[in-house]
Design a protein around this motif. Sequence first.
Motif, PDB file in Angstrom:
ATOM      1  N   GLN A 113      14.765   8.260  -4.452  1.00  0.00           N
ATOM      2  CA  GLN A 113      13.641   8.131  -3.526  1.00  0.00           C
ATOM      3  C   GLN A 113      12.450   7.384  -4.136  1.00  0.00           C
ATOM      4  N   THR A 114      12.691   6.712  -5.235  1.00  0.00           N
ATOM      5  CA  THR A 114      11.596   6.067  -5.960  1.00  0.00           C
ATOM      6  C   THR A 114      10.805   5.095  -5.093  1.00  0.00           C
ATOM      7  N   GLU A 115      11.496   4.226  -4.361  1.00  0.00           N
ATOM      8  CA  GLU A 115      10.790   3.179  -3.624  1.00  0.00           C
ATOM      9  C   GLU A 115      10.325   3.619  -2.246  1.00  0.00           C
ATOM     10  N   SER A 116      10.747   4.806  -1.800  1.00  0.00           N
ATOM     11  CA  SER A 116      10.260   5.322  -0.515  1.00  0.00           C
ATOM     12  C   SER A 116       9.097   6.293  -0.706  1.00  0.00           C
ATOM     13  N   THR A 117       8.751   6.578  -1.970  1.00  0.00           N
ATOM     14  CA  THR A 117       7.644   7.480  -2.269  1.00  0.00           C
ATOM     15  C   THR A 117       6.663   6.797  -3.219  1.00  0.00           C
ATOM     16  N   ALA A 118       5.547   7.458  -3.460  1.00  0.00           N
ATOM     17  CA  ALA A 118       4.549   6.990  -4.413  1.00  0.00           C
ATOM     18  C   ALA A 118       4.129   8.177  -5.268  1.00  0.00           C
ATOM     19  N   MET A 119       3.491   7.895  -6.411  1.00  0.00           N
ATOM     20  CA  MET A 119       3.101   8.981  -7.308  1.00  0.00           C
ATOM     21  C   MET A 119       1.833   8.593  -8.064  1.00  0.00           C
ATOM     22  N   VAL A 120       0.888   9.525  -8.117  1.00  0.00           N
ATOM     23  CA  VAL A 120      -0.315   9.329  -8.914  1.00  0.00           C
ATOM     24  C   VAL A 120      -0.516  10.547  -9.811  1.00  0.00           C
ATOM     25  N   ALA A 121      -1.150  10.312 -10.958  1.00  0.00           N
ATOM     26  CA  ALA A 121      -1.565  11.387 -11.844  1.00  0.00           C
ATOM     27  C   ALA A 121      -3.086  11.409 -11.858  1.00  0.00           C
ATOM     28  N   VAL A 122      -3.666  12.588 -11.646  1.00  0.00           N
ATOM     29  CA  VAL A 122      -5.122  12.760 -11.689  1.00  0.00           C
ATOM     30  C   VAL A 122      -5.403  13.747 -12.809  1.00  0.00           C
TER      31      VAL A 122
ATOM     32  N   ASP B  30      -1.880   5.266 -11.466  1.00  0.00           N
ATOM     33  CA  ASP B  30      -0.728   4.939 -10.625  1.00  0.00           C
ATOM     34  C   ASP B  30       0.524   5.091 -11.490  1.00  0.00           C
ATOM     35  N   VAL B  31       1.362   6.067 -11.168  1.00  0.00           N
ATOM     36  CA  VAL B  31       2.609   6.275 -11.918  1.00  0.00           C
ATOM     37  C   VAL B  31       3.814   6.192 -10.980  1.00  0.00           C
ATOM     38  N   SER B  32       3.667   5.367  -9.954  1.00  0.00           N
ATOM     39  CA  SER B  32       4.742   5.216  -8.965  1.00  0.00           C
ATOM     40  C   SER B  32       5.985   4.556  -9.533  1.00  0.00           C
ATOM     41  N   HIS B  33       5.857   3.928 -10.711  1.00  0.00           N
ATOM     42  CA  HIS B  33       7.026   3.318 -11.337  1.00  0.00           C
ATOM     43  C   HIS B  33       8.001   4.374 -11.867  1.00  0.00           C
ATOM     44  N   MET B  34       7.531   5.601 -12.073  1.00  0.00           N
ATOM     45  CA  MET B  34       8.409   6.678 -12.519  1.00  0.00           C
ATOM     46  C   MET B  34       9.476   6.937 -11.460  1.00  0.00           C
TER      47      MET B  34
ATOM     48  N   MET C  73       8.880  -9.199  -9.795  1.00  0.00           N
ATOM     49  CA  MET C  73       8.516  -7.829 -10.161  1.00  0.00           C
ATOM     50  C   MET C  73       8.195  -7.011  -8.909  1.00  0.00           C
ATOM     51  N   LYS C  74       8.515  -5.714  -8.979  1.00  0.00           N
ATOM     52  CA  LYS C  74       8.209  -4.830  -7.874  1.00  0.00           C
ATOM     53  C   LYS C  74       6.754  -4.383  -7.937  1.00  0.00           C
ATOM     54  N   LYS C  75       6.184  -4.181  -6.761  1.00  0.00           N
ATOM     55  CA  LYS C  75       4.811  -3.697  -6.661  1.00  0.00           C
ATOM     56  C   LYS C  75       4.817  -2.281  -6.099  1.00  0.00           C
ATOM     57  N   THR C  76       3.974  -1.414  -6.655  1.00  0.00           N
ATOM     58  CA  THR C  76       3.898  -0.043  -6.160  1.00  0.00           C
ATOM     59  C   THR C  76       3.087  -0.005  -4.866  1.00  0.00           C
ATOM     60  N   PRO C  77       3.164   1.091  -4.108  1.00  0.00           N
ATOM     61  CA  PRO C  77       2.373   1.199  -2.873  1.00  0.00           C
ATOM     62  C   PRO C  77       0.866   1.165  -3.115  1.00  0.00           C
ATOM     63  N   PHE C  78       0.425   1.392  -4.355  1.00  0.00           N
ATOM     64  CA  PHE C  78      -0.991   1.374  -4.677  1.00  0.00           C
ATOM     65  C   PHE C  78      -1.468   0.001  -5.163  1.00  0.00           C
ATOM     66  N   TYR C  79      -0.584  -0.968  -5.198  1.00  0.00           N
ATOM     67  CA  TYR C  79      -0.891  -2.255  -5.832  1.00  0.00           C
ATOM     68  C   TYR C  79      -2.160  -2.895  -5.258  1.00  0.00           C
ATOM     69  N   LYS C  80      -2.255  -2.986  -3.928  1.00  0.00           N
ATOM     70  CA  LYS C  80      -3.399  -3.664  -3.294  1.00  0.00           C
ATOM     71  C   LYS C  80      -4.702  -2.951  -3.642  1.00  0.00           C
ATOM     72  N   PHE C  81      -4.685  -1.625  -3.601  1.00  0.00           N
ATOM     73  CA  PHE C  81      -5.895  -0.869  -3.932  1.00  0.00           C
ATOM     74  C   PHE C  81      -6.297  -1.128  -5.376  1.00  0.00           C
TER      75      PHE C  81
END
Length: 368
Positions: A136-145, A47-51, A1-9
Motif C-alpha cells: 500500500q506504499t503508493e496509495s498511502t502517505a506517511m509523516v513523522a512529527v 515526509d517519510v512516505s518513501h517508507m 523518480m517517484k514523488k510522494t503525495p507531499f512533494y508539492k507542499f
Amino acid sequence: MKKTPFYKFMQDNGAKFVDFAGWEMPISFGSIIEEHNQVRNSGGLFDVSHMGRIKFSGRHARRFLERILTRRVSNMQEGQCRYAMVCNEDGGVLDDVIIYKFEDHWMLVVNASNREKLLKHFEDVKGDFVVKIDDQTESTAMVAVQGPKVMDMIGQFSKEVPSLKKYGFCQKNLLILKMTISRTGYTGEDGVEVILGANMASMAVKLLLKDKSADADVKPCGLGARDTLRMEAGMPLYGHELDEDTNPFEAGLDFAVSLDKDEDEMGEKFIGQDALKKVKEAGLQKTLIGLKVDGKRTPRQGMVVKNGVGDLGIVTSGCSSPTLGCPIAMAYVKPGSVNVGDKVTVDLGSAEIEAEVVSLPFYKTVKK
C-alpha cells in the motif's frame, strides 16, 4: 523518480530534494543544523512516505509474520506495534521493520531501499500460507512529527493520541481525514508517525503546519536532520549498521529477537532462528560502539578504527553532532577490544584523529 503525495507542499516551502531509493525526497529546507535543533527543542515534521507500507491479511497472516519476523507477534494486542527484523537463513538482516496489529489485519513498515527486495522475499517463502500481501506504499502517505512540544500540539485535536504508550497506535477520524497514528519515531524525541490516504496528504500537512510564524512549534524538516538526529540517538540505519552480513546481536538489538518463538503452541520458527542460536553459542564476531571526537573532522563510513596494537574495526556512520557540539560516529570492532573511556584513533586517509569510546546512545531524551 517517484514523488510522494507531499512533494508539492514541500516544494512550495523551499525544500531541496535528493534521490533516495528512487524517491525525490527533501534533504533540507535551509540549514540542517537549524532543523536538527528545531526537533530537539520544539518540533519538526518529516515526509517519510518513501517508507514501505505492506498490509497482511488472511487466515495464516499471523503465522506467516511469525515465520518472517525475528520477534514474537502472537502475543501482540490490537493497537500495538513492535520493532523487529527480517533475517535471511544465516541470520543476516534483510531489513529492520515495525509491525502494527489491527483488528483484522497487520501492517509492516519497511525501509524504502528494501521494499522490493522484501516483497520478493515474502513471495518466495509464502508457500502454503494462506495470506494476502498488499503493498500500500503508493496509495498511502506517511509523516513523522517529532519533538518535545509535539504531544501538546496534538492534544489540541485529540485526547487519545497523547495518552498512547510508546509503540502504541490508534485510528482517528479528524474532519474527513482517516489516520493511523503511532507513538513511534526515529529521532530520539517523543512524537508520532501518521499514515493516511495519499489523496488526504495535502490537507493533513497544511493542518499540522498551519502556524507559519518564525517561532512555530512545528516546522518542516528534511532527511539531513533526520540522519543527525538518529545518529545522536544511537539508532541503526540499514546499509550502515545493518545489512545481510550483520546479525541483530552484533548491532545490540537482542531485545528484538525471540529465539524461543517455536516453543509455544502459537509459535512458528522464524527464518534465521537456528543460525542466530548458533551465534549466541559461538559468540559475536563484532560489536557496535560509539565514538566521540575532539576537533572538527568527522569519521565517515568505511574508515578504519585503530589502537596501538592494530586495526580494531570499521566506522559505520558519522556526523557532526549539533547537540553535543562535536563529531560522533558508530563503529563495529572486535568484541572485548575496547571499553568505554578508552582512546582509539580513526584513519581518515590523510591523517589519524583521536576518539574516545562512549556508550550508546550519544543523546538521551530529556523532558523540556
